[in-house]
Each structure stands twice: as C-alpha cells, then as structure tokens.
Scaffold this motif. Structure first.
Motif, mmCIF file in Angstrom:
data_model
loop_
_atom_site.group_PDB
_atom_site.id
_atom_site.type_symbol
_atom_site.label_atom_id
_atom_site.label_comp_id
_atom_site.label_asym_id
_atom_site.label_seq_id
_atom_site.Cartn_x
_atom_site.Cartn_y
_atom_site.Cartn_z
ATOM 1 N N ASP A 18 -6.011 -3.120 -3.964
ATOM 2 C CA ASP A 18 -6.504 -4.491 -4.036
ATOM 3 C C ASP A 18 -6.462 -4.926 -5.498
ATOM 4 N N PRO A 23 1.634 -2.701 -3.474
ATOM 5 C CA PRO A 23 1.102 -3.637 -2.472
ATOM 6 C C PRO A 23 2.168 -3.930 -1.416
ATOM 7 N N TYR A 73 -7.734 -1.202 2.715
ATOM 8 C CA TYR A 73 -8.855 -2.125 2.597
ATOM 9 C C TYR A 73 -8.692 -3.282 3.582
ATOM 10 N N PRO A 79 -8.390 -6.488 3.682
ATOM 11 C CA PRO A 79 -7.340 -7.506 3.656
ATOM 12 C C PRO A 79 -5.975 -6.977 4.111
ATOM 13 N N GLN A 80 -5.818 -5.656 4.187
ATOM 14 C CA GLN A 80 -4.546 -5.051 4.576
ATOM 15 C C GLN A 80 -4.465 -4.728 6.070
ATOM 16 N N LEU A 112 -14.613 -4.382 2.125
ATOM 17 C CA LEU A 112 -14.953 -4.253 0.714
ATOM 18 C C LEU A 112 -16.213 -5.029 0.341
ATOM 19 N N TYR A 130 -15.416 -9.217 -4.087
ATOM 20 C CA TYR A 130 -16.029 -9.291 -2.765
ATOM 21 C C TYR A 130 -17.550 -9.126 -2.800
#
Length: 332
Positions: free
Chosen positions: A140, A152, A179, A181-182, A207, A212
C-alpha cells in the motif's frame, strides 16, 4: 515504518482465563516459526498448542524462515519446507497427540513460471506435508510495512498468472496475504482460476494505520463491498484471524493489560459475523497467526475470543469453523 510488535511474556502473563469449550476439536491453520519477535520454534509452538484448547493439528505458513543461502534462487525457499519438516518430526516425539505442522504452505515465486515446476516438485519432495503456496502481495502506498519490495498489481501481471495457473495441476492451494484495497484483484484471480483452492488470510487485511487511521467506518464499508464480490467465487476461503496485528489499527498492544477474550470478541465481531454470513462456515476457518498476534494477546485467550464469536453457531458450523474447513482446504 510499521513493524510487528515484540512478544512480551511478562505483559501477557498479567491476564489468565479459564478455557472455554475445552473439548471442541481445533485445527490451527496459520502459524509461523521464526526468531524475529523472540524465539518461536518447536518448544514455543507446542507450549501454545498444548495450553488448554483441544488443538488436533496445525498448519505452518511461509514467513521467509530458513531459506537456503546458496544454490539457484528459485530453490532457496525449499529450505523452509525442509526446516519445518524437521520441526514436525521433533514435535511428534515431544507431543504425539498434536500433529504440529501437519500442513506446510511454502513460498514459490509465481512470477517465475519457467522454473516454477522445479520449485514445486522440490517442495513436495522435501515433505509430504507440503500443501500449498503463499506469495505475499501486500502493498500500500500509504505506509511502509517493512515487507520485501512488492510490485503493486502483481496479481494482475501475466507472469504471475502464468505461474499461478500451475498450482492446480500440482494439487496445491494458494494463500494470499494482501490489504483490503487489493481484494478486488484477488477476486479477479479467483474468477480466472476457479479450479484453484484459494485462501484469503487475515480477513483480507482491513487496514487501520497510515492514511486509514481514524477511518474505520469507511474501511469497513469498502472491505464489506469487496468481500461481497469475493463471496461469489466458490473456490475462495477466508481465514478469520490476524486482527491483532499492528497494521489493523486496534492497538491492543498499547493497553496496560492484555485484552480479554470478551474485549477482542467485541472489537472483531463485525468482521467475523459479516464474513461468515457472506461465505458460510464451510468456507471459513479461525486462525491464530502466531507468533505475530502474540504481540497483542495470549494464545488461550485468543481461542477463547473465537469461541465467544462462534457462540451462536450450530454444532455443525462450529465443527467447520474450528476444524473441518481447515482439514478440507489443506487435505489433512
């Protein structure tokens, strides 16, 4: 830079609890062996596995421990499987009632498809306990988490997917540490390879640090939306644990006393209830993530928290959550 919390036995010793449902059979499907946060090898593992809950078996998950120092780079991670197999043999003589490291999930570089068959064959030759691969993809831009450099979007790359496509043919599962968002990338991967048994570790890493922090409601909303999509993939399974890690942001390690099982159950219930509702108990399994989570809680207390969280489940659901899902996924 985010770093895992050091183990503090004196601090953990300030709280003790009676064991809840001591006869319930349990497989711990996620632990490590290493000396990064204080030693956690055969004796320390057996101390936890034998600390009161009815732990029948455990699964070791790769953590870049004991890789070979020489030879071809793609074969160096096989040293970890060899070392864990030795620990399993040692544990069998010390505590034969617990099948410690019954399964081994090791590392193989999926971005090197040309040599991957050789790597996987070497892992399997090193131990019949070798069950799957974990290739960490957690990254991240918002903070530095001390993990090795990770590209990424690696899960979307052609070379990674060419390697990933080989796992099913070898009869191996895939564990993912990433994480939240993935998660959509993991979902895309699950849809592209429906014959591969896939496991999302630690709820998908919701997170609570860096950008965050203080945005828990937004994180939960985004996480739930991603998990709802992932739940449509029948090959996806979820590990319920890892929420005591520093990156999650509950900061349990900063309290004067270790958290009680009731406190942890209260904090984690939204994630646990949502995940089980979406995926069903047959695709979920509680995990310790020790010794990483040991920086924030004690092993017996952690499993008490899980049992509190599952208190409303049926007998069949409890059997799946604590034992049978892990046994199925890792072919134990």
């Amino acid at each position: 830079m985010m770093k895992h919390v050091m183990n503090r036995p004196e601090w953990l010793g300030k709280l003790r609890e009676d064991i809840l449902e001591p006869d319930l059979p349990v497989i711990d499907p996620h632990h490590h062996l290493w000396d990064r946060l204080g030693p956690y090898f055969c004796d320390e593992l057996l101390e936890d596995l034998s600390s009161g809950h009815n732990i029948k078996a455990s699964v070791f998950i790769q953590c870049r421990w004991s890789h070979k120092s020489g030879g071809p780079a793609h074969l160096r991670p096989v040293g970890e499987t060899e070392a864990v197999a030795r620990v399993a043999a040692q544990a069998a003589t010390k505590a034969p009632s617990v099948n410690a490291c019954a399964g081994i999930v090791g590392f193989a570089d999926l971005t090197k498809p040309d040599v991957l068959d050789e790597t996987l064959a070497a892992h399997k030759a090193a131990s019949s306990r070798f069950k799957g691969v974990r290739h960490i993809t957690a990254v991240d831009a918002g903070f530095d988490d001390a993990l090795p450099d990770i590209d990424p979007g690696v899960m979307m790359q052609e070379d990674f997917r060419a390697g990933f496509a080989k796992l099913a043919a070898h009869g191996l599962s895939y564990d993912a540490w990433l994480y939240h968002p993935q998660i959509p990338e993991f979902t895309d991967l699950a849809r592209a390879y429906p014959d591969t048994v896939m496991v999302l570790d630690h709820f998908g890493g919701p997170l609570g640090v860096g950008p965050y922090r203080g945005k828990s409601d937004d994180v939960f909303t985004d996480w739930k939306a991603s998990m709802t999509e992932l739940a449509t993939c029948p090959n996806a399974h979820i590990k319920l644990g890892g929420l005591a890690m520093d990156v999650i942001g509950f900061d349990l390690h900063d309290q004067p006393l270790p958290p009680s099982s009731g406190e942890m159950a209260r904090l984690w219930r939204p994630f646990v209830d949502t995940t089980i509702e979406l995926f069903g108990a047959e695709r979920c399994m509680f995990e310790s993530n020790f010794p990483v989570d040991r920086g924030s809680c004690d092993y017996p207390v952690l499993w008490n928290a899980f049992k509190r969280l599952a208190a409303g489940a049926s007998a069949d659901e409890k059997t799946a959550l604590f034992h049978d899902t892990a046994a199925k996924v890792y072919r134990l």
